[in-house]
Design an enzyme around this catalytic site. Structure first.
Site, mmCIF file in Angstrom:
data_model
loop_
_atom_site.group_PDB
_atom_site.id
_atom_site.type_symbol
_atom_site.label_atom_id
_atom_site.label_comp_id
_atom_site.label_asym_id
_atom_site.label_seq_id
_atom_site.Cartn_x
_atom_site.Cartn_y
_atom_site.Cartn_z
ATOM 1 N N ARG A 1 0.827 -1.197 0.000
ATOM 2 C CA ARG A 1 0.000 0.000 0.000
ATOM 3 C C ARG A 1 0.871 1.261 0.000
ATOM 4 O O ARG A 1 2.008 1.253 0.435
ATOM 5 C CB ARG A 1 -0.907 0.018 1.243
ATOM 6 C CG ARG A 1 -2.015 -1.014 1.216
ATOM 7 C CD ARG A 1 -2.889 -0.896 2.460
ATOM 8 N NE ARG A 1 -2.158 -1.215 3.685
ATOM 9 C CZ ARG A 1 -1.715 -0.332 4.551
ATOM 10 N NH1 ARG A 1 -1.911 0.958 4.351
ATOM 11 N NH2 ARG A 1 -1.064 -0.708 5.635
ATOM 12 N N LYS B 1 -8.589 -2.292 0.901
ATOM 13 C CA LYS B 1 -8.522 -1.367 2.029
ATOM 14 C C LYS B 1 -9.322 -0.100 1.765
ATOM 15 O O LYS B 1 -9.760 0.573 2.700
ATOM 16 C CB LYS B 1 -7.064 -1.021 2.345
ATOM 17 C CG LYS B 1 -6.278 -2.188 2.934
ATOM 18 C CD LYS B 1 -6.916 -2.752 4.205
ATOM 19 C CE LYS B 1 -6.027 -3.791 4.865
ATOM 20 N NZ LYS B 1 -6.694 -4.448 6.022
ATOM 21 N N HIS C 1 -10.438 -3.488 12.543
ATOM 22 C CA HIS C 1 -9.368 -4.150 11.803
ATOM 23 C C HIS C 1 -8.952 -5.373 12.611
ATOM 24 O O HIS C 1 -8.032 -5.323 13.403
ATOM 25 C CB HIS C 1 -8.190 -3.183 11.610
ATOM 26 C CG HIS C 1 -7.106 -3.739 10.739
ATOM 27 N ND1 HIS C 1 -5.771 -3.506 10.961
ATOM 28 C CD2 HIS C 1 -7.163 -4.514 9.618
ATOM 29 C CE1 HIS C 1 -5.049 -4.105 10.035
ATOM 30 N NE2 HIS C 1 -5.876 -4.722 9.211
ATOM 31 N N SER D 1 -0.765 -5.809 9.759
ATOM 32 C CA SER D 1 -0.212 -6.832 8.872
ATOM 33 C C SER D 1 1.064 -7.415 9.467
ATOM 34 O O SER D 1 1.927 -6.677 9.945
ATOM 35 C CB SER D 1 0.097 -6.233 7.502
ATOM 36 O OG SER D 1 -1.078 -5.806 6.869
ATOM 37 N N LYS E 1 -2.858 -12.061 12.543
ATOM 38 C CA LYS E 1 -4.325 -12.114 12.518
ATOM 39 C C LYS E 1 -4.825 -13.270 11.663
ATOM 40 O O LYS E 1 -5.661 -14.057 12.086
ATOM 41 C CB LYS E 1 -4.908 -10.812 11.959
ATOM 42 C CG LYS E 1 -4.779 -9.598 12.832
ATOM 43 C CD LYS E 1 -5.715 -8.489 12.404
ATOM 44 C CE LYS E 1 -5.790 -8.263 10.922
ATOM 45 N NZ LYS E 1 -4.511 -7.922 10.297
ATOM 46 N N THR E 2 -4.312 -13.363 10.443
ATOM 47 C CA THR E 2 -4.777 -14.399 9.528
ATOM 48 C C THR E 2 -4.348 -15.781 10.006
ATOM 49 O O THR E 2 -5.141 -16.721 10.047
ATOM 50 C CB THR E 2 -4.234 -14.126 8.111
ATOM 51 O OG1 THR E 2 -4.725 -12.869 7.662
ATOM 52 C CG2 THR E 2 -4.665 -15.208 7.141
ATOM 53 N N ASP F 1 -9.694 -10.418 8.595
ATOM 54 C CA ASP F 1 -9.099 -9.073 8.586
ATOM 55 C C ASP F 1 -10.039 -7.929 8.923
ATOM 56 O O ASP F 1 -9.619 -6.967 9.550
ATOM 57 C CB ASP F 1 -8.490 -8.812 7.203
ATOM 58 C CG ASP F 1 -7.568 -7.607 7.184
ATOM 59 O OD1 ASP F 1 -6.730 -7.471 8.099
ATOM 60 O OD2 ASP F 1 -7.674 -6.792 6.254
ATOM 61 N N ARG G 1 1.487 -12.391 -1.271
ATOM 62 C CA ARG G 1 0.121 -12.528 -0.773
ATOM 63 C C ARG G 1 -0.674 -13.565 -1.574
ATOM 64 O O ARG G 1 -0.396 -13.826 -2.743
ATOM 65 C CB ARG G 1 -0.616 -11.189 -0.890
ATOM 66 C CG ARG G 1 -0.060 -10.077 -0.015
ATOM 67 C CD ARG G 1 -0.689 -10.088 1.341
ATOM 68 N NE ARG G 1 -0.249 -8.974 2.169
ATOM 69 C CZ ARG G 1 -0.798 -8.669 3.335
ATOM 70 N NH1 ARG G 1 -1.824 -9.378 3.792
ATOM 71 N NH2 ARG G 1 -0.343 -7.662 4.057
#
Length: 532
Positions: A56, A199, A218, A235, A239-240, A254, A319
């Site tokens: 990003r 996003k 988030h 990130s 989390k994932t 997410d 990703r």
């Protein structure tokens, strides 16, 4: 059935070949024919490249300042204002470029699994990979829902291959991601990184949901037999990975909302980091990478088409995007009750924070507003090694309202539902960056399992000297010596210095949030005076 076509003239676009919501196989064919660099991997995934930007570009994000939203938005480095005239210039630039294309792709889908709050989203893009990506990331409509879709609530114009004009007032590079809440439109110029679309929609939900007394978050979420857990974190914090648990149902990885009825996922898919991915450590994610999955900037052998998840020659931010139902134990529809446990994940680059600690309600608010972690290599342009950072609400880059609004909403819901709050460090132990090693995933999973099972609720604890939170000294299937971080350092005095250093960073960062915070929350911070 052939893919539908769509007349885009009402969007200022007059291209004859427009494919609307084609099947994934069609996207594969289109990518191989028309999108140079795309390939099919041995595991069936579509391998793509995002161009020069592989993360990003938050410094290039703009929010259009209109009277309708001016008093709502948290203006500053996160929400950089853009005037309506400049937005019109960028929109014209984007549509002019799209009009030069022979074929375009439209994805109509939903954001938000709860029908009471879902948003109808339209994506207009020229790259097949962007279409397949958003096919995965939005909630896919049924045939009947698509036929009755009507006018979208928000439209994204992805002209990422075409640069912004750097000489246009307000532009800081040849990339620009502009959100206009008044016109319900978003324009992307100069970046082909697909995460900007995902996003961008999250940013829209972050504005709209609180207006309906729904907390946008988030975080990832999963569900056990009788409990729901939320995982907050930026990130690279886990989390994932940690929410993809074979013994629990995945609600989402997410982006979520918490309403009066419970928790619901915003997205229809997952966007997982794949660096060093292995079937042994992350079987759910590994097995989700198959036909229909987009592998973004991941290396592979051009002869065998074998994927190499250790290849970071393009970026460390490799990703995979896949529909959530590719996770075998996903909960469909992605809605659940109220959370019992809230877990703040942090990648501590100082090696100071314990692998798990229990927070009081006041400490929970302090750490939520602080949002400490480290920027992990690859998640943003120019970040090549971890950097300590504070990101309000564990996601400042996507907030629209002031962080205090989200914090107050979280506090209210936590109090009402009696949720426990835990701080879990998935970062370094035994020393700071360069000396310490990362917490091993098996130990972190054992900690998370103990939280789910309620085994830490009444575990013996000691109080952290600097941060004041309670550190469990026993946890099933975890070596007790790693629970107290000071014990993992060769030099305890060096640990004390690092702890004080980190404490001062916390206190300094929180100065800007003291106004409007209660004395109880302010006093829940580290016991370190701020240096003059």
């Amino acid at each position: 059935m052939a893919a539908q076509t769509l007349d885009l003239s009402k969007h200022g676009i007059n291209v004859n070949q427009v494919l609307r919501n084609p099947a994934p196989a069609t996207f594969y064919e289109e990518a191989i024919k028309y999108d140079g660099g795309s390939a099919i991997a041995k595991n069936g995934a579509l391998v793509v490249r995002s161009g020069k930007r592989t993360g990003r570009s938050p410094a290039d994000k703009r929010v259009v300042d209109t009277p309708e939203v001016h008093d709502d938005v948290w203006w500053g480095n996160v929400n950089i204002s853009l005037d309506e005239h400049t937005f019109d210039i960028n929109m014209q630039r984007a549509t002019d470029y799209l009009n030069t294309r022979k074929r375009l792709y439209v994805i109509d889908g939903f954001a938000g699994w709860d029908p009471n709050y879902r948003l109808k989203v339209r994506i207009i893009a020229e790259r097949p990979y962007h279409g397949l990506f958003m096919h995965n990331m939005l909630i896919r409509p049924t045939k009947e829902e698509l036929e009755n879709f009507g006018e979208p609530d928000f439209v994204v114009y992805n002209s990422g291959k075409f640069p912004a004009n750097k000489h246009t007032e307000g532009m800081t590079s040849d990339a620009s991601v502009d959100v206009n809440f008044k016109r319900k439109e978003m324009v992307i110029l100069g970046t082909e990184y697909a995460g900007e679309m995902k996003k961008g929609i999250f940013t829209v939900m972050h504005y709209l949901m609180p207006k309906q007394n729904v907390l946008s978050m988030h975080c990832s979420a999963n569900e056990g037999e009788d409990d729901v857990a939320l995982f907050f974190g930026l990130s690279g914090t886990g989390k994932t990975t940690l929410s993809a648990d074979q013994n629990r149902k995945l609600i989402g990885d997410d982006e979520h909302c918490w309403s009066d009825d419970g928790v619901f996922n915003i997205e229809g898919g997952c966007y997982a980091k794949t660096i060093n991915l292995s079937e042994e450590n992350e079987p759910e994610i590994f097995n989700a990478i198959k036909f229909g999955t987009v592998l973004e900037n991941v290396g592979y052998d051009e002869e065998t088409r074998e994927v190499d998840y250790e290849d970071v020659s393009i970026t460390q931010n490799t990703r995979a995007s896949y529909p959530i139902e590719y996770i075998s134990n996903a909960k469909i529809p992605c809605v659940a009750g109220h959370p019992k446990n809230i877990i703040f994940l942090t990648y501590d680059a100082f090696g100071v924070l314990p692998p798990v600690s229990k927070l009081s309600p006041e400490q929970a608010m302090y750490h939520f507003i602080s949002g400490y972690t480290a920027k992990v290599a690859g998640t943003e342009m120019g970040v090549t090694e971890p950097q300590a950072t504070f990101s309000a609400c564990f996601g400042a880059a996507f907030l629209v309202w002031h962080p205090s609004k989200y914090a107050e909403m979280l506090a209210e819901k936590m109090k009402e539902k009696g949720a426990n709050v835990w701080l879990v460090n998935t970062g370094l132990t035994g020393g700071p960056y360069g000396k310490g090693s990362r917490m091993d995933l098996k130990s972190t999973r054992a900690i998370i399992n103990a939280i789910h099972a309620g085994e830490l609720d009444n575990a013996p604890t000691v109080e952290d000297e600097v941060f004041g939170f309670q550190i469990p000294t026993e946890c099933p299937n975890v070596k007790s010596e790693i629970l107290l971080p000071k014990n993992t350092w060769d030099n305890p005095e060096e640990y004390d210095k690092q702890a004080e250093k980190l404490g001062r960073l916390f206190a300094k960062n929180f100065e800007k949030y003291q106004e409007g915070s209660s004395e109880a929350i302010i006093n829940a911070g580290p016991r370190i005076p701020v240096e003059a």
